[in-house]
Structures are given as structure tokens and as C-alpha cells.
Design an enzyme around this catalytic site. Structure first.
Site, PDB file in Angstrom:
ATOM      1  N   GLN A 145       0.814  -1.224   0.000  1.00  0.00           N
ATOM      2  CA  GLN A 145       0.000   0.000   0.000  1.00  0.00           C
ATOM      3  C   GLN A 145       0.845   1.270   0.000  1.00  0.00           C
ATOM      4  O   GLN A 145       0.607   2.203  -0.774  1.00  0.00           O
ATOM      5  CB  GLN A 145      -0.902   0.027   1.229  1.00  0.00           C
ATOM      6  CG  GLN A 145      -1.927  -1.090   1.317  1.00  0.00           C
ATOM      7  CD  GLN A 145      -2.913  -0.783   2.411  1.00  0.00           C
ATOM      8  OE1 GLN A 145      -3.890  -0.068   2.187  1.00  0.00           O
ATOM      9  NE2 GLN A 145      -2.643  -1.288   3.605  1.00  0.00           N
ATOM     10  N   TYR A 164       3.148  -9.829  15.710  1.00  0.00           N
ATOM     11  CA  TYR A 164       3.397  -8.759  14.728  1.00  0.00           C
ATOM     12  C   TYR A 164       3.866  -7.488  15.454  1.00  0.00           C
ATOM     13  O   TYR A 164       4.874  -6.889  15.092  1.00  0.00           O
ATOM     14  CB  TYR A 164       2.130  -8.468  13.917  1.00  0.00           C
ATOM     15  CG  TYR A 164       2.168  -7.164  13.165  1.00  0.00           C
ATOM     16  CD1 TYR A 164       1.462  -6.043  13.627  1.00  0.00           C
ATOM     17  CD2 TYR A 164       2.932  -7.027  12.007  1.00  0.00           C
ATOM     18  CE1 TYR A 164       1.507  -4.834  12.948  1.00  0.00           C
ATOM     19  CE2 TYR A 164       2.973  -5.817  11.317  1.00  0.00           C
ATOM     20  CZ  TYR A 164       2.266  -4.716  11.807  1.00  0.00           C
ATOM     21  OH  TYR A 164       2.321  -3.509  11.142  1.00  0.00           O
ATOM     22  N   THR A 200       4.078   0.876  13.666  1.00  0.00           N
ATOM     23  CA  THR A 200       2.641   0.654  13.862  1.00  0.00           C
ATOM     24  C   THR A 200       2.150   0.958  15.273  1.00  0.00           C
ATOM     25  O   THR A 200       2.906   0.864  16.232  1.00  0.00           O
ATOM     26  CB  THR A 200       2.318  -0.827  13.551  1.00  0.00           C
ATOM     27  OG1 THR A 200       0.966  -1.116  13.897  1.00  0.00           O
ATOM     28  CG2 THR A 200       3.213  -1.764  14.371  1.00  0.00           C
ATOM     29  N   ASP A 201       0.867   1.214  15.382  1.00  0.00           N
ATOM     30  CA  ASP A 201       0.194   1.392  16.673  1.00  0.00           C
ATOM     31  C   ASP A 201       0.196   0.086  17.474  1.00  0.00           C
ATOM     32  O   ASP A 201       0.023   0.084  18.697  1.00  0.00           O
ATOM     33  CB  ASP A 201      -1.253   1.818  16.436  1.00  0.00           C
ATOM     34  CG  ASP A 201      -1.983   0.844  15.502  1.00  0.00           C
ATOM     35  OD1 ASP A 201      -1.509   0.620  14.373  1.00  0.00           O
ATOM     36  OD2 ASP A 201      -3.006   0.276  15.913  1.00  0.00           O
ATOM     37  N   TYR A 204       6.380  -7.639   7.047  1.00  0.00           N
ATOM     38  CA  TYR A 204       5.467  -8.787   7.171  1.00  0.00           C
ATOM     39  C   TYR A 204       4.251  -8.229   7.919  1.00  0.00           C
ATOM     40  O   TYR A 204       4.362  -7.896   9.085  1.00  0.00           O
ATOM     41  CB  TYR A 204       6.152  -9.887   7.973  1.00  0.00           C
ATOM     42  CG  TYR A 204       5.302 -11.111   8.247  1.00  0.00           C
ATOM     43  CD1 TYR A 204       4.198 -11.044   9.099  1.00  0.00           C
ATOM     44  CD2 TYR A 204       5.575 -12.333   7.639  1.00  0.00           C
ATOM     45  CE1 TYR A 204       3.409 -12.157   9.347  1.00  0.00           C
ATOM     46  CE2 TYR A 204       4.792 -13.456   7.889  1.00  0.00           C
ATOM     47  CZ  TYR A 204       3.708 -13.354   8.746  1.00  0.00           C
ATOM     48  OH  TYR A 204       2.918 -14.470   9.000  1.00  0.00           O
ATOM     49  N   THR A 205       3.095  -8.130   7.244  1.00  0.00           N
ATOM     50  CA  THR A 205       1.947  -7.427   7.840  1.00  0.00           C
ATOM     51  C   THR A 205       0.752  -8.347   8.092  1.00  0.00           C
ATOM     52  O   THR A 205      -0.348  -7.856   8.389  1.00  0.00           O
ATOM     53  CB  THR A 205       1.481  -6.301   6.902  1.00  0.00           C
ATOM     54  OG1 THR A 205       1.206  -6.886   5.605  1.00  0.00           O
ATOM     55  CG2 THR A 205       2.524  -5.205   6.770  1.00  0.00           C
ATOM     56  N   LYS A 219       7.539  -5.675  15.152  1.00  0.00           N
ATOM     57  CA  LYS A 219       7.677  -4.288  14.660  1.00  0.00           C
ATOM     58  C   LYS A 219       8.396  -3.423  15.697  1.00  0.00           C
ATOM     59  O   LYS A 219       9.191  -2.558  15.349  1.00  0.00           O
ATOM     60  CB  LYS A 219       6.305  -3.705  14.344  1.00  0.00           C
ATOM     61  CG  LYS A 219       5.653  -4.243  13.083  1.00  0.00           C
ATOM     62  CD  LYS A 219       6.435  -3.899  11.813  1.00  0.00           C
ATOM     63  CE  LYS A 219       6.341  -2.425  11.467  1.00  0.00           C
ATOM     64  NZ  LYS A 219       7.032  -2.124  10.163  1.00  0.00           N
ATOM     65  N   ASP A 256      15.347  -9.417  -0.563  1.00  0.00           N
ATOM     66  CA  ASP A 256      14.415 -10.105   0.335  1.00  0.00           C
ATOM     67  C   ASP A 256      14.820  -9.795   1.772  1.00  0.00           C
ATOM     68  O   ASP A 256      15.943 -10.107   2.181  1.00  0.00           O
ATOM     69  CB  ASP A 256      14.443 -11.622   0.092  1.00  0.00           C
ATOM     70  CG  ASP A 256      13.315 -12.305   0.860  1.00  0.00           C
ATOM     71  OD1 ASP A 256      12.737 -13.271   0.338  1.00  0.00           O
ATOM     72  OD2 ASP A 256      12.996 -11.835   1.978  1.00  0.00           O
ATOM     73  N   LEU A 257      13.914  -9.177   2.523  1.00  0.00           N
ATOM     74  CA  LEU A 257      14.247  -8.740   3.891  1.00  0.00           C
ATOM     75  C   LEU A 257      14.600  -9.934   4.776  1.00  0.00           C
ATOM     76  O   LEU A 257      15.275  -9.786   5.792  1.00  0.00           O
ATOM     77  CB  LEU A 257      13.070  -7.963   4.496  1.00  0.00           C
ATOM     78  CG  LEU A 257      12.842  -6.563   3.922  1.00  0.00           C
ATOM     79  CD1 LEU A 257      11.549  -5.980   4.455  1.00  0.00           C
ATOM     80  CD2 LEU A 257      14.009  -5.651   4.192  1.00  0.00           C
TER      81      LEU A 257
END
Ligand SMILES: NC(=O)C1=CN([C@@H]2O[C@H](COP(=O)(O)OP(=O)(O)OC[C@H]3O[C@@H](n4cnc5c(N)ncnc54)[C@H](OP(=O)(O)O)[C@@H]3O)[C@@H](O)[C@H]2O)C=CC1
Ligand SMILES: Cc1cn([C@H]2C[C@H](O)[C@@H](COP(=O)(O)OP(=O)(O)O[C@H]3O[C@@H](C)C(=O)[C@@H](O)[C@H]3O)O2)c(=O)[nH]c1=O
Ligand SMILES: [Mg+2]
Length: 290
Positions: A11, A125, A101-102, A61-62, A129, A36-37
Site C-alpha cells: 500500500q 506482529y 505501527t500502533d 510482514y503485515t 515491529k 528479500d528482507l
């Protein structure tokens, strides 16, 4: 200014590429298969040839729920991979703008989280993060970490597209009403990233570095978000879809999600003069894209 951004179909990367095409800013997407991470060796080489002025670390990775069953992969991408991207930026002497991210917060606070609040992620996740934020800061002091929330756009997978897809075969949906955050358009995030990149590439001020919260203005529960989506859909001649507001307990998922995902954006507004538009306004703009 030449920007390199990690990822290709996501996105934020797709929104950045669109904004770059609209503004003439040179933006190169660097991602799989050449980078590639999960394979740090592929990261260093990916940027040296490009010689960017700034690296935007957007790839991650989400898959929040899937991460619960594959923590190693989530950490290798979101922590080690992010750290390696920041290291690559430090090696060529440029700033890294890293998106977080929150979900690094527990969600127990009664009001919106500020950057100084203690983090306490409640999902794999979120933990991966947070580890990524620490790895980025350790690898490159010349960093801007932007925590955002509930991202949607015409691209990739997101809650808005999920709701529209499900509405094609359902005339009502049950959606949780006790998780509150702020839907944030990836197109608005891209605008903010371009403005921030322009500043940090030329201005070494320490006050421009560090962690900032970046979300749409206003707040909503996921049920509020769904109701607004379907009101807009009906207004533009689409189907009428009802939303049944349910508690989180009635929508069990592998990952736990914060009850309060609201992020306070005052520090970014104070430091950069950036505050994103109201989420309802930005959502309407994105929906016109469909
Ligand atoms: N989506 C959201 O609601 C939120 C997202 N964020 C953060 O914002 C950032 C952007 O999210 P978003 O744009 O939604 O991401 P998407 O889920 O839309 O896309 C993920 C991107 O990461 C890339 N990627 C995944 N795994 C790897 C890997 N092993 N190596 C290289 N690239 C990889 C994908 O690459 P490819 O293009 O090859 O598939 C893709 O471009 C992320 O850091 C995310 O944590 C923060 C808050 C909310
Ligand atoms: C599809 C659906 C979801 N939900 C609930 C589940 C969940 O609590 C909430 C959000 O669902 P999703 O799984 O689409 O959203 P999710 O993937 O959790 O979104 C998160 O993505 C990561 C990457 C982030 O960083 C976060 O900021 C956040 O945007 O909506 C319903 O109640 N009904 C439904 O029909
Ligand atoms: Mg998701």
C-alpha cells in the site's frame, strides 16, 4: 532528490510511486526477488548501486494473525530485515524513514498514545515491529520512525477493500466496535513521507530525527469505519449493507489487537507542521479510486 523505498506491491510503496509520478520526484522500489528482507545479504547490495538520498523502509510482514504461527519469519523480516535496511542507509550516509505501527502499544491507555508512552505489544506482529524500531535506531541514528495505524488505500490488502469485497455477497456484516483507532490513507502517508524526506535530506537538525506518530485526524472503531464505508457506497449508488456492532469477544482472532490504537500526532505537527486530513475526507477520496 532520489528516494529508494522497500517493497513493490504494498500500500505505502504503491502510494509513494503514484505520488512520485505526480510530482516528478524520483522514486525507486526495491524488493523481492532482488532484495528479500528475510535474506540480509540481499539488502546491502540492493542500495549501493542506486545511490539514493534517503531510504524509505516501508516493506514488512503485515499478516497480523498469521504472524502468531510463524514468529521467526515475522521477526526476520520486521526486525532483522528492517535493521539491515537502516544499516545500508547508514553505510551510504543517508537517512532512513522507517514505518511502524500502533500495534507496538498494549491498547490499555484511556487516551491517545504519544511517542514517549511505554510500548507493550500484545501480538507477535507488534513485538516484531517494536524490535524493528529498536534495530533501526541502533543501526542508524539518522532515522525518522513513523508509527501509523489502520492503513487503507486502493492498493494491496486492507480493511476497506475487505469490507467492499465482503459486501458483494452479504447484505450485513458483524464488525467489532470496541477497538478504536484512526483509519489512515496510504496516499496521505506518502504525502507526509515526501515532505519529511525533503526536510531530512537537507537539514541535519537532531529535532527532525526520532519517532513520530502519523495518522489521519479524528478517530473511529472498526465498526464506525465499516459504517462510513457503506454509507459512502450507498451514496455513490452501490449496495446497501448493514453493520452489526459486536464486541471483540464475538470475533475471535489468533492475534490480540489493542482496544485503543489512537496515536497523538502533536509532535509531528509541532516539528514538521504536518497533520493529516480527517479520516472521513481521505476515505471518500480513496473510494473514488475504485
Ligand atoms: N497496513 C496497515 O494497516 C499498517 C501498516 N503499517 C506499516 O506500514 C508499512 C507498510 O504497510 P503496507 O503498505 O500496508 O504493507 P502491505 O501489507 O501492503 O505490503 C507489504 C509490503 O512489504 C513487502 N514485503 C513483505 N515481506 C517482504 C520480504 N521478505 N522482503 C521484501 N519485501 C517484503 C511486500 O513486498 P511485495 O511487494 O514484494 O509483496 C509489500 O510491498 C509496514 O511497515 C507496516 O508494518 C503500520 C500501521 C498500519
Ligand atoms: C474482516 C472483519 C474484521 N473484523 C475485525 C477484526 C479486527 O479486529 C479488525 C481489523 O481487521 P483486519 O484484520 O482487517 O485488520 P488488521 O490486519 O488487524 O489491521 C492492522 O494491520 C496491521 C498491519 C497494522 O499495523 C495495524 O495498524 C492494523 O491496521 O476488524 C471484524 O470485526 N469483522 C470483519 O468482517
Ligand atoms: Mg491485516
Amino acid at each position: 532528490m532520489r528516494i529508494a523505498v522497500t517493497g513493490k506491491q504494498g500500500q505505502v510503496v504503491q502510494s509513494l510511486l503514484r505520488r512520485g509520478a505526480e510530482t516528478g520526484v524520483e522514486i525507486s522500489a526495491v524488493g523481492r526477488p532482488e532484495m528479500d528482507l528475510a535474506d540480509p545479504a540481499s539488502i546491502a547490495a540492493a542500495f549501493s548501486a542506486l545511490r539514493p538520498d534517503v531510504i524509505v523502509s516501508a516493506a514488512a510482514y503485515t499478516a497480523v494473525d498469521k504472524a502468531e504461527s510463524e514468529p521467526e519469519l515475522a521477526f526476520s523480516v520486521n526486525a532483522a530485515g528492517a535493521g539491515a535496511v537502516a544499516e545500508a542507509a547508514a553505510r551510504i550516509g543517508v537517512p532512513v524513514i522507517h514505518i511502524s505501527t500502533d500495534y507496538v502499544f498494549s491498547g490499555d491507555k484511556a487516551s491517545a498514545y504519544s511517542e514517549e508512552d511505554a510500548t507493550a505489544p500484545i501480538s507477535v506482529y507488534g513485538r516484531s515491529k517494536l524490535a524493528g524500531e529498536k534495530a533501526v535506531a541502533a543501526a542508524n541514528p539518522n532515522h525518522v520512525i513513523l508509527r501509523t495505524c489502520w492503513v487503507y488505500s486502493p492498493f494491496g490488502a486492507n480493511f476497506l477493500k475487505t469490507m467492499l469485497r465482503l459486501s458483494e455477497t452479504r447484505d450485513h456484516l458483524s464488525v467489532v466496535a470496541d477497538q478504536t483507532g484512526c483509519p489512515t490513507s496510504a496516499l496521505d502517508i506518502a504525502d507526509a513521507i515526501l515532505a519529511i524526506a525533503t526536510r531530512v535530506v537537507t537539514d541535519p537538525a537532531p529535532s527532525l530525527r526520532g519517532t513520530f506518530h502519523l495518522t489521519g485526524s479524528g478517530e473511529a472503531s472498526w465498526a464506525d469505519f465499516a459504517e462510513e464505508i457503506f454509507a459512502e457506497l450507498a451514496k455513490s449508488g452501490g449496495r446497501t449493507v448493514g453493520v452489526e456492532r459486536i464486541p471483540t469477544a464475538d470475533y475471535p482472532t489468533p492475534a490480540k489487537r489493542p482496544a485503543n490504537s489512537r496515536l497523538n500526532g502533536d509532535k509531528l505537527a509541532r516539528t514538521y507542521g504536518i497533520r493529516l486530513p480527517d479520516w472521513k475526507q481521505s476515505m471518500k477520496i480513496v473510494m473514488r479510486d475504485f
